[in-house]
Design an enzyme around this catalytic site. Structure first.
Site: not given
Ligand code: MN
Length: 482
Positions: A79-80
């Site tokens: 996600e990051d």
């Protein structure tokens, strides 16, 4: 624990993981996560890696397997960060990738609004349970650490996250039988949603602990001696109910001393047989309420909770719940289904998944809701109403306990027993009084369904008033409603 050190973590993992290569794999996951998160900081100002490390540490305390630990360390990378799916699969295996993907939120670009995205994410999260229950276990640990470090968020975010925790995460922990996690999540949420009530009740809890300590300690000593005399090894302690549990009961209008399980003594023994022997000794020694006795060992709860419950009167006349169970049952009560993961067994997750299907009611209900829901909104709404809402406990004439969502009707009860019984139902005897099929059941009702074999089937009008998706589906099927 709000932050963890890598050294402690690896020492701990090295102590319980038997294979050296598993420990190496976990080290590799840490190094990869640390590298990819290297330029990020948390709201607290700490390096980001503290978060995945803390999540993995929470799981290591439950003796999670190496794939789960790797996935926990990598849980925010997709996600990051720029770490790719291919690399995770290549460096680890398909299971680790599946777990990391399972805890990763859906891509924003595929949704037209924030609400749509949120609903899709919630559905994905809950359905992790039917894919690999370890996804949920990682998510719960993730949420616990986020709740433990919530002070660094804005007040608005704090409330938003706490409400979601109470609406989704703590009910999941309950469905998986992980009571410690559930209680911790609930108390932390209350702290941010109702700070004043939280403060007042945690002070009250401390006061109660002090007030009852003499009486309860006396009871512990007495029990311990009696069991020792009969050569039943035991460990015994007491607890006052969790803050959120007290808060909820008071909100229903009850007075604090009307809470039946406000005070509980936990009596742990080695063997199942010893539970019943200990029960005999308790009943001989203390005045008890025989109508309140429950055998959840013979019939576990829908989340596989096992224990004997009996209520006795303590020295000062207070009601005390006695929970009698084995040490193994206590561990299941603490960690939930995760306790059944055997780290030394190849493919233990398949066994755990089978156990979930077989012993945990949430699995079938989720399958049922997935089948019936037309979209994510309906799915989330039905899960909240049917699985995550308050429960009532009603009984068959033979005394079998049936757990249903609050607001369930006699029709829901009938379908939960058997399709045939629901289809042929004409009414019910509730506590020996004749009632309509749509009678809304109350806690502790004893229900006998009245059937007529000549009846052709359930009425279409029932559809709007039944609560469970099984009843809804059966009524639709019979009346050919799409
Ligand atoms: Mn996270």
């Amino acid at each position: 624990m709000s932050s963890a050190t890598y050294k402690q973590f690896i020492n701990h993992v090295g102590n319980y993981l038997e294979s050296k290569s598993d420990v190496e794999k976990v080290k590799k996951a840490y190094e990869l996560a640390e590298f990819y998160h290297r330029n990020q900081v948390r709201n607290s100002g700490e390096p980001y890696i503290i978060h995945p490390l803390s999540v993995a540490s929470i799981l290591a305390n439950m003796h999670a397997d190496s794939d789960t630990l790797c996935a926990a360390l990598l849980h925010d990378t997709l996600e990051d960060t720029t770490l790719s799916r291919e690399e995770i699969k290549e460096q680890f295996n398909a299971d680790v990738l599946n777990l990391v993907e399972g805890v990763t939120k859906n891509d924003k670009v595929n949704y037209s609004s924030k609400e749509e995205l949120n609903l899709a994410n919630t559905r994905k999260l809950i359905n992790g349970l039917t894919n690999d229950v370890r996804i949920l276990i990682i998510k719960l640990a993730d949420r616990l650490h986020n709740m433990q470090t919530l002070e660094y968020k804005t007040p608005l975010k704090q409330k938003e996250i706490s409400i979601e925790t109470l609406e989704v995460y703590s009910p999941i922990a309950y469905c998986l039988g992980a009571y410690k996690l559930k209680n911790d999540l609930e108390d932390l949420s209350l702290k941010y949603i109702k700070p004043d009530a939280y403060k007042e009740l945690s002070d009250k809890k401390k006061e109660l602990e002090q007030h009852y300590s003499y009486m309860l300690t006396d009871m512990l000593k007495e029990m311990y001696e009696l069991l020792s005399k009969k050569s039943i090894p035991s460990s015994i302690w007491y607890r006052v109910k969790n803050v959120y549990g007290i808060y909820k009961k008071l909100n229903t209008g009850a007075n604090i001393h009307e809470i039946k399980d406000l005070l509980a003594i936990k009596l742990l023994v080695d063997e199942v047989d010893d539970c019943y022997r200990a029960l005999g000794i308790v009943h001989k020694e203390f005045p008890y309420k025989d109508y309140m006795f429950k055998d959840y060992i013979g019939t576990p709860k829908p989340n596989f909770y096992q224990s004997l419950h009996t209520y006795v009167t303590g020295g000062d006349g207070s009601l005390v719940q006695m929970q009698i169970r084995t040490i193994e049952m206590e561990l299941v009560d603490t960690y939930g289904i995760m306790r059944f993961f055997d780290i030394n067994k190849e493919k233990s997750q398949i066994e755990m998944q089978d156990r979930l299907k077989k012993h945990y009611h949430v699995y079938d209900s989720l399958m049922e809701i997935n089948k019936a829901a037309r979209d994510n909104e309906e799915f989330v709404k039905q899960v909240k109403e049917e699985l995550f809402s308050d429960r009532i406990y009603v009984y068959t004439p033979k005394g079998k306990e049936v757990e249903l969502p609050k607001g369930s009707t006699a029709v829901d009860f009938a379908y939960s027993i058997h399709t045939e019984i629901g289809d042929k139902m004409t009414g019910a005897l509730v506590n020996d009084e004749p009632k309509d099929p749509l009678y809304v059941l109350q806690n502790k009702d004893v229900v006998r369904v009245i059937t007529d074999s000549c009846l052709d089937g359930p009425k279409e009008e029932w559809l709007d008033q039944v609560k469970t998706s099984k009843a809804k589906r059966k009524i639709k099927e019979f009346n050919r409603i799409k």
